[in-house]
Design a protein around this motif. Structure first.
Motif, short mmCIF file in Angstrom:
data_model
loop_
_atom_site.label_atom_id
_atom_site.label_comp_id
_atom_site.label_asym_id
_atom_site.label_seq_id
_atom_site.Cartn_x
_atom_site.Cartn_y
_atom_site.Cartn_z
N ARG A 1 -6.02 51.19 29.72
CA ARG A 1 -5.24 52.36 30.12
C ARG A 1 -5.00 52.34 31.63
O ARG A 1 -5.81 51.80 32.38
CB ARG A 1 -5.97 53.64 29.71
CG ARG A 1 -6.06 53.81 28.20
CD ARG A 1 -6.99 54.90 27.78
NE ARG A 1 -8.35 54.69 28.25
CZ ARG A 1 -9.20 53.82 27.70
NH1 ARG A 1 -8.81 53.08 26.67
NH2 ARG A 1 -10.42 53.68 28.18
N PRO B 1 -4.26 56.71 36.09
CA PRO B 1 -4.37 58.16 35.89
C PRO B 1 -5.23 58.54 34.69
O PRO B 1 -6.02 59.49 34.75
CB PRO B 1 -2.92 58.60 35.70
CG PRO B 1 -2.10 57.56 36.39
CD PRO B 1 -2.85 56.27 36.14
N SER B 2 -5.09 57.78 33.61
CA SER B 2 -5.88 58.06 32.40
C SER B 2 -7.36 57.78 32.62
O SER B 2 -8.23 58.52 32.15
CB SER B 2 -5.35 57.20 31.23
OG SER B 2 -6.12 57.42 30.07
N GLU C 1 -8.91 60.49 34.71
CA GLU C 1 -9.13 61.66 33.85
C GLU C 1 -10.41 61.50 33.04
O GLU C 1 -11.19 62.45 32.89
CB GLU C 1 -7.93 61.83 32.91
CG GLU C 1 -8.05 63.02 31.96
CD GLU C 1 -6.87 63.12 31.02
OE1 GLU C 1 -7.03 63.72 29.94
OE2 GLU C 1 -5.79 62.58 31.35
N ASP D 1 -3.08 48.77 34.36
CA ASP D 1 -2.11 48.78 35.46
C ASP D 1 -1.44 47.42 35.60
O ASP D 1 -0.22 47.30 35.68
CB ASP D 1 -2.80 49.10 36.79
CG ASP D 1 -3.32 50.52 36.90
OD1 ASP D 1 -2.81 51.40 36.17
OD2 ASP D 1 -4.22 50.75 37.72
N ALA E 1 -1.47 56.38 26.73
CA ALA E 1 -1.21 56.41 28.18
C ALA E 1 -0.66 55.08 28.69
O ALA E 1 0.06 55.06 29.70
CB ALA E 1 -2.49 56.76 28.93
N THR F 1 2.98 55.59 28.72
CA THR F 1 3.58 56.82 29.27
C THR F 1 3.12 57.18 30.68
O THR F 1 3.75 58.02 31.33
CB THR F 1 3.25 58.01 28.35
OG1 THR F 1 1.83 58.17 28.26
CG2 THR F 1 3.82 57.78 26.95
N GLU F 2 2.01 56.61 31.17
CA GLU F 2 1.48 56.98 32.47
C GLU F 2 1.50 55.77 33.41
O GLU F 2 1.26 54.64 32.98
CB GLU F 2 0.04 57.51 32.35
CG GLU F 2 -0.07 58.79 31.55
CD GLU F 2 -1.50 59.30 31.50
OE1 GLU F 2 -2.38 58.75 32.19
OE2 GLU F 2 -1.74 60.27 30.76
N ALA G 1 6.96 53.27 37.01
CA ALA G 1 7.69 54.26 36.23
C ALA G 1 9.18 53.94 36.22
O ALA G 1 9.85 54.07 35.19
CB ALA G 1 7.44 55.65 36.80
#
Length: 297
Positions: free
Chosen positions: A58, A61-62, A65, A85, A111, A114-115, A122
């Protein structure tokens, strides 16, 4: 043979920054290791920089979290770099095509699609959309782990891999780890599936430890924080002899191998490691850490 150390402070002053693994070193998937957190906080308090470098599939950001959720404090690290990443750059650049079959636990790994840690990623994802399709329609495979990570083994994928190999599909492995310990349960990771696919004659692509892309990304993130840093000023910390230690060696970096992760119990008590057993285990191999500790503390 490596030096056995009792406390991270014995060697930490030699390095401006550390690339520290997460699972098995800082937490067990459920909760942080208090001594490890304290060691990282103390290192940062003296000016050291901590980049958490994880083979998690992942994105950053995930993972942050998750660290917040299980209680790893943010003052224990400066940044996070993941295999997810590094893999995203290749994935959204079309390394395995634009119609891709996904293998991995959902919605846990949503994620990955989407992240994004980097705005440029992005943008890349938006301008190079990838469609998730059934295997029969796929141009390639992206794997973040087994679909049922607590119940499946690589052998459950032999039939699908035979079809994929016959179709000539490339297999993008978003987590090169073979296994990970989630609490007291050992589960297979994407690396175990990629290993089988390669053994069956398929082509697997890797971007996490011990492969260069994740280190390139970690060095860029470190440079953003403190400028250009020489290899002699970076220490890699981890419990994976085939990921953390091998990766460090290939990058020309020193390493601290933690025995009480994936190899827990093989070399005696964590606070009184058996140097003879450790030397025998390492002898004849090409995985040679600079230092060894039981647990990060």
């Amino acid at each position: 043979m490596p030096d056995i150390v009792d406390n991270f402070s014995e060697i930490s002053f030699r390095y401006r920054a550390i690339f520290c693994d997460l699972w098995g070193c800082v937490h067990d998937g459920h909760a942080p290791f208090p001594a490890a957190v304290a060691a990282l906080q103390a290192y940062r308090a003296k000016g050291g920089v901590v980049i958490l470098v994880s083979n998690a599939p992942r994105p950053k950001p995930s993972v942050i979290e998750q660290l917040d959720r299980i209680g790893v404090p943010r003052d224990a690290y400066d940044d996070v770099v993941t295999s997810g990443d590094a893999s995203q750059y290749a994935y959204f650049s079309g390394a395995v095509g634009h119609k891709v079959h996904h293998i991995g636990p959902m919605p846990k790994d949503i994620a990955f699609f989407t992240e994004f840690a980097d705005p440029a990623l992005a943008t890349l994802a938006a301008t190079n959309p990838v469609e998730i399709v059934p295997l029969a329609e796929a141009e390639g495979i992206i794997c973040t782990g087994p679909n049922e990570e607590f119940d499946e083994t690589p052998d459950d994928y032999r039939a699908a891999f035979l079809l994929a190999k016959t179709k000539g599909l490339k297999f993008l492995c978003a987590n090169p780890d073979i296994v990970v310990d989630l609490g007291d349960k050992r589960i297979y990771c994407a690396g175990a599936l990629a290993q089988l696919y390669t053994e069956m004659g398929g082509t697997s692509l890797y971007f996490g430890k011990p492969h260069p892309p994740i280190y390139d990304l970690a060095r860029r993130r470190l440079s953003d924080l403190i400028g250009q840093t020489e290899s002699d000023d970076i220490l890699c910390v981890g419990d994976g002899i085939d990921t953390d230690v091998l990766g460090a060696m290939q990058e020309g970096l020193d390493s601290l191998f933690l025995t009480e992760g994936l190899t827990a119990g093989q070399f005696g008590p964590a606070d009184a490691l058996d140097a003879g057993a450790l030397d025998t285990w390492l002898e004849g191999g090409d995985r040679n850490p600079t230092y060894v500790m039981g647990l990060l503390r």
